[in-house]
Scaffold this motif. Structure first.
Motif, mmCIF file in Angstrom:
data_model
loop_
_atom_site.group_PDB
_atom_site.id
_atom_site.type_symbol
_atom_site.label_atom_id
_atom_site.label_comp_id
_atom_site.label_asym_id
_atom_site.label_seq_id
_atom_site.Cartn_x
_atom_site.Cartn_y
_atom_site.Cartn_z
ATOM 1 N N PRO A 1 35.573 13.183 109.145
ATOM 2 C CA PRO A 1 34.771 13.718 108.044
ATOM 3 C C PRO A 1 33.516 14.391 108.604
ATOM 4 O O PRO A 1 33.105 14.106 109.734
ATOM 5 N N PRO A 2 32.903 15.302 107.847
ATOM 6 C CA PRO A 2 31.694 15.970 108.343
ATOM 7 C C PRO A 2 30.537 14.993 108.469
ATOM 8 O O PRO A 2 30.523 13.927 107.855
ATOM 9 N N SER A 3 29.545 15.395 109.260
ATOM 10 C CA SER A 3 28.351 14.574 109.444
ATOM 11 C C SER A 3 27.189 15.489 109.780
ATOM 12 O O SER A 3 27.387 16.636 110.204
ATOM 13 N N PRO A 4 25.952 15.021 109.590
ATOM 14 C CA PRO A 4 24.794 15.833 109.987
ATOM 15 C C PRO A 4 24.842 16.111 111.487
ATOM 16 O O PRO A 4 25.231 15.248 112.281
ATOM 17 N N THR A 5 24.466 17.326 111.865
ATOM 18 C CA THR A 5 24.549 17.707 113.267
ATOM 19 C C THR A 5 23.247 18.365 113.721
ATOM 20 O O THR A 5 22.439 18.806 112.909
ATOM 21 N N VAL A 6 23.088 18.433 115.027
ATOM 22 C CA VAL A 6 21.981 19.156 115.647
ATOM 23 C C VAL A 6 22.477 20.572 115.918
ATOM 24 O O VAL A 6 23.495 20.746 116.613
ATOM 25 N N PRO A 7 21.800 21.611 115.403
ATOM 26 C CA PRO A 7 22.358 22.972 115.475
ATOM 27 C C PRO A 7 22.696 23.454 116.876
ATOM 28 O O PRO A 7 23.683 24.166 117.061
ATOM 29 N N ASP A 8 21.891 23.091 117.881
ATOM 30 C CA ASP A 8 22.157 23.598 119.229
ATOM 31 C C ASP A 8 22.872 22.586 120.120
ATOM 32 O O ASP A 8 22.888 22.731 121.342
ATOM 33 N N ASP A 9 23.474 21.580 119.525
ATOM 34 C CA ASP A 9 24.286 20.616 120.275
ATOM 35 C C ASP A 9 25.632 21.266 120.596
ATOM 36 O O ASP A 9 26.424 21.525 119.692
ATOM 37 N N PRO A 10 25.931 21.530 121.863
ATOM 38 C CA PRO A 10 27.176 22.234 122.184
ATOM 39 C C PRO A 10 28.425 21.396 122.016
ATOM 40 O O PRO A 10 29.537 21.925 122.085
ATOM 41 N N PHE A 11 28.257 20.089 121.783
ATOM 42 C CA PHE A 11 29.423 19.231 121.645
ATOM 43 C C PHE A 11 29.790 18.963 120.181
ATOM 44 O O PHE A 11 30.692 18.195 119.887
ATOM 45 N N THR A 12 29.074 19.618 119.256
ATOM 46 C CA THR A 12 29.386 19.497 117.837
ATOM 47 C C THR A 12 30.619 20.333 117.507
ATOM 48 O O THR A 12 30.765 21.463 117.987
ATOM 49 N N LEU B 1 28.336 27.062 138.004
ATOM 50 C CA LEU B 1 27.075 27.054 137.281
ATOM 51 C C LEU B 1 26.923 28.287 136.398
ATOM 52 O O LEU B 1 27.495 29.350 136.668
ATOM 53 N N GLY B 2 26.134 28.121 135.339
ATOM 54 C CA GLY B 2 25.811 29.221 134.447
ATOM 55 C C GLY B 2 24.328 29.210 134.120
ATOM 56 O O GLY B 2 23.672 28.169 134.216
ATOM 57 N N PRO B 3 23.786 30.357 133.706
ATOM 58 C CA PRO B 3 22.341 30.443 133.437
ATOM 59 C C PRO B 3 21.924 29.813 132.116
ATOM 60 O O PRO B 3 20.732 29.579 131.893
ATOM 61 N N ASN B 4 22.881 29.567 131.225
ATOM 62 C CA ASN B 4 22.575 29.020 129.902
ATOM 63 C C ASN B 4 23.541 27.890 129.589
ATOM 64 O O ASN B 4 24.632 27.817 130.147
ATOM 65 N N TYR B 5 23.138 27.027 128.658
ATOM 66 C CA TYR B 5 24.047 25.976 128.222
ATOM 67 C C TYR B 5 24.657 26.353 126.876
ATOM 68 O O TYR B 5 24.104 27.164 126.136
ATOM 69 N N GLY B 6 25.805 25.768 126.581
ATOM 70 C CA GLY B 6 26.447 26.017 125.294
ATOM 71 C C GLY B 6 27.955 26.069 125.408
ATOM 72 O O GLY B 6 28.532 25.951 126.496
ATOM 73 N N LYS B 7 28.598 26.230 124.259
ATOM 74 C CA LYS B 7 30.044 26.384 124.218
ATOM 75 C C LYS B 7 30.445 27.679 124.918
ATOM 76 O O LYS B 7 29.787 28.715 124.783
ATOM 77 N N LEU B 8 31.549 27.627 125.638
ATOM 78 C CA LEU B 8 32.000 28.812 126.359
ATOM 79 C C LEU B 8 32.382 29.950 125.419
ATOM 80 O O LEU B 8 32.130 31.118 125.715
ATOM 81 N N ARG C 1 16.049 25.563 123.885
ATOM 82 C CA ARG C 1 15.407 24.250 123.950
ATOM 83 C C ARG C 1 15.866 23.491 125.181
ATOM 84 O O ARG C 1 17.014 23.636 125.604
ATOM 85 N N PRO C 2 15.015 22.644 125.734
ATOM 86 C CA PRO C 2 15.481 21.794 126.830
ATOM 87 C C PRO C 2 16.666 20.932 126.391
ATOM 88 O O PRO C 2 16.682 20.400 125.278
ATOM 89 N N THR C 3 17.642 20.803 127.255
ATOM 90 C CA THR C 3 18.842 20.046 126.898
ATOM 91 C C THR C 3 18.501 18.594 126.560
ATOM 92 O O THR C 3 19.132 17.992 125.686
ATOM 93 N N GLU C 4 17.511 18.026 127.239
ATOM 94 C CA GLU C 4 17.161 16.644 126.969
ATOM 95 C C GLU C 4 16.635 16.471 125.546
ATOM 96 O O GLU C 4 16.841 15.421 124.922
ATOM 97 N N ASP C 5 15.981 17.497 124.988
ATOM 98 C CA ASP C 5 15.509 17.413 123.605
ATOM 99 C C ASP C 5 16.668 17.507 122.618
ATOM 100 O O ASP C 5 16.652 16.870 121.555
ATOM 101 N N VAL C 6 17.668 18.302 122.971
ATOM 102 C CA VAL C 6 18.881 18.365 122.143
ATOM 103 C C VAL C 6 19.523 16.981 122.062
ATOM 104 O O VAL C 6 19.900 16.507 120.975
#
Length: 325
Positions: A63-74, A153-160, A172-177
């Motif tokens: 089921p859906p749930s609240p998410t963090v917008p820049d979380d690449p694992f959502t 390695l890549g210069p940015n984080y996120g979904k491919l 944003r810093p990944t640790e804050d995500v």
């Protein structure tokens, strides 16, 4: 909801077009373990088998749930993610099932589908339990594959898929995500469990304390996202084959290793990991504990067939979360 799964008569055109008009389907087995997509083993009349992935609403138990917008694992599911990640892992020299066909146009079913090589039914997890000595070589080879990923390695984080589409990079810093993700999981879980509600402020303070120990860094590697020995098949030739890789992303390698340490346990050193930041690793390890409370509690509210297992998993991680404070 009432779920209806794939039937043999729905696959006539697929089998005929992909394997020849004289080919016949002799078996259709829906494999257990998947919760976001349908995974089926197709048996053909020439005694071969292939694997079919089906991305359809009726196959997804979450089921859906609240998410963090820049979380690449959502929302790490879908044919687009599968295609981008399959290509990236193949380019990195990681052994994955060979892709036979990908259909996102509804040619055969009212769903996105992929046909894949059948790498067999033996999971590394089962081999490690049954015959640790026989698991040594696949573990070593898997470690080699992981180091290739973790040095890609890549210069940015996120979904491919998002990076391929040229979407604006996350800043944003990944640790804050991960902190926001962890606190969101805590909020949802505390609403379901009185022990977590009572400890909410102390758990949140612990998350912030762990965050304060993390030094800034911008180095993002190719990671699977939730790799366990249940996500690795072992072929009859002893090759480890990585599966369930729709969550592949560029991210901090410590996220991967926090998961690997938890899932591989005593066998983890056999993977010969790359160098890690212990402070970042500790934050991510605790965030994953909170994730493994929220997710199992959420799916246990559905018709997922193994509800008891999910509740036990949540309970195990509630104990771990409270022990840390």
């Amino acid at each position: 909801m009432t779920r209806t799964f794939l039937r043999s008569d729905e696959l006539h055109d697929l089998v005929a077009e992909q394997f020849g008009s004289n080919s016949r389907l002799t078996g259709l087995d829906r494999l257990t373990g998947g919760s976001k997509k349908g995974v089926y083993r197709l048996g053909l009349d020439d005694q071969t088998t292939v694997i079919l992935y089906v991305w359809a609403a009726g196959e997804n138990y979450w089921p859906p749930s609240p998410t963090v917008p820049d979380d690449p694992f959502t929302d790490a599911s879908g044919a687009e993610l599968f295609a981008a990640n399959h290509a990236a892992l193949a380019a990195a020299g990681v052994r994955i099932p060979r892709l036979i066909m990908l259909d996102r146009d509804g040619r055969y079913l009212d769903a996105d589908i992929a046909l894949l090589e059948d790498a067999g039914a033996l999971r590394l997890e089962a081999l490690m339990e049954r015959d640790p000595a026989a698991a040594a070589a696949p573990l070593s080879t898997l470690g080699d594959a992981l180091r290739r990923m973790h040095t890609t390695l890549g210069p940015n984080y996120g979904k491919l898929a998002a990076i391929t589409r040229g979407e604006a990079p996350q800043t944003r810093p990944t640790e804050d995500v991960i902190v926001d993700r962890a606190l969101g999981h805590l909020d949802v879980s505390a609403a379901r469990d009185a022990r977590l509600a009572d400890a909410h402020h102390r758990i949140a303070a612990h998350v912030h304390h762990l965050r304060d120990g993390v030094s800034p860094r911008q180095a993002y590697a190719l990671v699977h996202g939730e790799l366990g020995p249940d996500h690795v098949l072992v072929t009859p030739a002893g090759e480890p084959v990585m599966i369930d890789f729709e969550g592949v992303a560029y991210f901090d390698v410590e996220w991967e290793h926090a998961w690997l340490q938890m899932r591989f346990g005593e066998a983890y050193p056999a993977l010969r990991p790359v160098e890690l930041d212990p402070h970042r690793l500790e934050l991510y390890r605790y965030a994953q504990v909170l994730s493994l409370i929220e997710g199992p509690l959420r799916i246990a509210d559905t018709d997922f067939p193994d509800r008891r297992w999910m509740l036990d998993l949540a309970e195990w991680n509630i104990t771990k979360a409270l022990a840390a404070i």
